[in-house]
Design an enzyme around this catalytic site. Sequence first.
Site, short mmCIF file in Angstrom:
data_model
loop_
_atom_site.label_atom_id
_atom_site.label_comp_id
_atom_site.label_asym_id
_atom_site.label_seq_id
_atom_site.Cartn_x
_atom_site.Cartn_y
_atom_site.Cartn_z
N HIS A 1 1.80 4.57 -2.81
CA HIS A 1 1.95 6.01 -2.62
C HIS A 1 3.32 6.49 -3.09
O HIS A 1 3.45 7.50 -3.78
CB HIS A 1 1.79 6.37 -1.14
CG HIS A 1 0.40 6.31 -0.61
ND1 HIS A 1 -0.68 6.91 -1.25
CD2 HIS A 1 -0.11 5.74 0.51
CE1 HIS A 1 -1.77 6.70 -0.54
NE2 HIS A 1 -1.46 5.99 0.53
N HIS B 1 0.84 -1.21 0.00
CA HIS B 1 0.00 0.00 0.00
C HIS B 1 0.87 1.26 0.00
O HIS B 1 0.70 2.15 -0.85
CB HIS B 1 -0.90 -0.02 1.24
CG HIS B 1 -1.80 1.16 1.38
ND1 HIS B 1 -3.13 1.14 1.03
CD2 HIS B 1 -1.57 2.42 1.85
CE1 HIS B 1 -3.67 2.32 1.27
NE2 HIS B 1 -2.74 3.12 1.77
N GLU B 2 1.81 1.34 0.94
CA GLU B 2 2.63 2.55 1.06
C GLU B 2 3.56 2.71 -0.14
O GLU B 2 3.87 3.83 -0.56
CB GLU B 2 3.42 2.52 2.36
CG GLU B 2 2.55 2.50 3.62
CD GLU B 2 1.56 3.65 3.70
OE1 GLU B 2 1.78 4.69 3.06
OE2 GLU B 2 0.54 3.50 4.41
N HIS C 1 3.78 6.50 -6.79
CA HIS C 1 2.97 7.61 -7.31
C HIS C 1 3.75 8.92 -7.18
O HIS C 1 3.86 9.71 -8.14
CB HIS C 1 1.65 7.67 -6.53
CG HIS C 1 0.62 8.55 -7.13
ND1 HIS C 1 -0.60 8.77 -6.53
CD2 HIS C 1 0.59 9.29 -8.27
CE1 HIS C 1 -1.32 9.59 -7.27
NE2 HIS C 1 -0.61 9.92 -8.32
#
Length: 605
Positions: A395, A391-392, A398
Amino acid sequence: MNRTKLPNRTDVPIEETWDLESIFPSVEAWQSALKEVEPQIPKLSAFEGKLAEGPDTLIDCLKIFRKAFIQVMQIMVYAILGSAVDTNDQDSMARAGQGQGLAYKVHAAGSFIDPELMQIGIETLSEWIKKEPRLAIYKHYFDELERQKAHIRSKEVEQVLALSGEALGIPYRIYTTLTNAELNFKPAVDSSGKTHDLGQSSISSLITHVDREVRRTAWENYADGYLEYKNSLATIQLGGLQKDVLTMHARGYSSSLEAALEPNFIPTEVFYNLIEVFKKNLPTWHKYWSIRRKALGLEKLGVYDIKAPLMKQPPVVPFEQAVDWISEGMAPLGEEYVNTLRRGCLEDRWIDRARNKGKRQGAFSSGAYGTNPFVLISYADDIFSLSTLAHELGHSMHSYLTRKNQPFIYSHYSIFVAEVASNFNQAMVRDYLLRTQTDPAFQLGLIEEAMSNFHRYFFIMPTLARWELEMHEGVEKGAPMNADFMTKRCAELFKEGYGDEMVYDEDRIGITWAQFSHMYMNFYVYQYATGISGAHALVNSVLAGTPDAVENYLEFLKTGSAMYPLDALKKAGIDLTQPEPVEKAFTYLADIVNRFEKLVDKGLV
């Protein structure tokens, strides 16, 4: 009595920490950078009232603002990340305060820019763009300002709002200090009487412990730690809510919700659509609780049983293995994406994965223009940690691709699109592991991870979003607010979702509102649910081999704020103004629940 202790930060191996020296090689270098920014502030202020002189003046002003803001963001990130890993380090905490204070000064010094640009007008600015190619990159920025024109105030008011940022941020800073550095928790106790240190960096592993006594005592003692300070926490929370309402009034919005969503060009219907679909699909959660209770052989389910392992020996996933599997799961996005991710995890030390005393709760991705991404996580060698890491890293990749492909002015992005990228990675990795790791125990572990992830993003967060809306509306109307009211209403909302399967411990369930720093981020949490919905829609397109799906998604990651959030997502292939993506995400959730039910019925759990 035996005791499992968390190490001090100074005892953590360097390979488990992030490389903040890549930003500044030393505290002394950081202090020098701090001094370099200060002289930029009067230089920036000197342009006040002069932007209408022409495009050259505007370009010179924006150049100084860009330089100062990039520097101050690096200064602030270095300081805040240093304090996040050891909230007992008073020097680090002081540097974090210094960095934030300087950022507010720079922001205040440049607060005249937007009002003056609005006074110049979009027609004149468009003419300047035609005459001066160096202004071309600002076209979308000018368009954004035009759309927000009704909420941009005079330069005097904008300056006051900017200067007040530091003071208005005090509730969040008090909350962070109280909950991470000063809140003490009684240790969890296992069924043999052995104690386990309970802290923000260990609660996740204790609440997933195989021993029910560890889970129960960890959950109860964690909640009790917050309940002991409930009145103080409610006062701090009220300060955060009042900050949002003040901003609402100052900028002329009709509600705190509108004030939070409209600057990112998100209509409030997106929020209300989510809440309505969530409420309609609560029976899916009621079914899941019933199956989980049956699988665990319990008469009643406790909240502390929601993440109880369904096997005595859950799969062990060391950090390096997690990086391998995440890389393999993200392979459809191409070698460049995967190689960058692997290098960040294993060579460039993007990740702070240590579990130590004083480390702040949760996980996050951070960084600034000109720095690496940085991920904070307390990695616990399990599937849940693998999922959080994926998940991180969503980020982080991105941010990496945005900063690599966009100028500074568009190098940020809204949380609304951020949560799509993070949940996309989780969904891709989960799909890969479900297809390749066929051992029944591992499959069960993956189902547990999926349900844990959806529990957080598709149950906890929408419930907190409902609470957050009601609390903001109460402050807007001047209703009386206190700890008991906040806690009781939070408990009632969770009871709707828990149904009849759960032991209803009102105070401990109700204090959930105090356990999330997100409650100081003004309608942040609903975006987890919209994000997971958008992510699954995009994953379906990529895995189905839809033409240009990969290319469109990578372009989305590179876009930053160069497009409006909803437009960027539509270009990638989804429309989150409609309830359909949320409905489809609940369909996926229902399928996972059904898969779990079949395993339970076959006696495999």
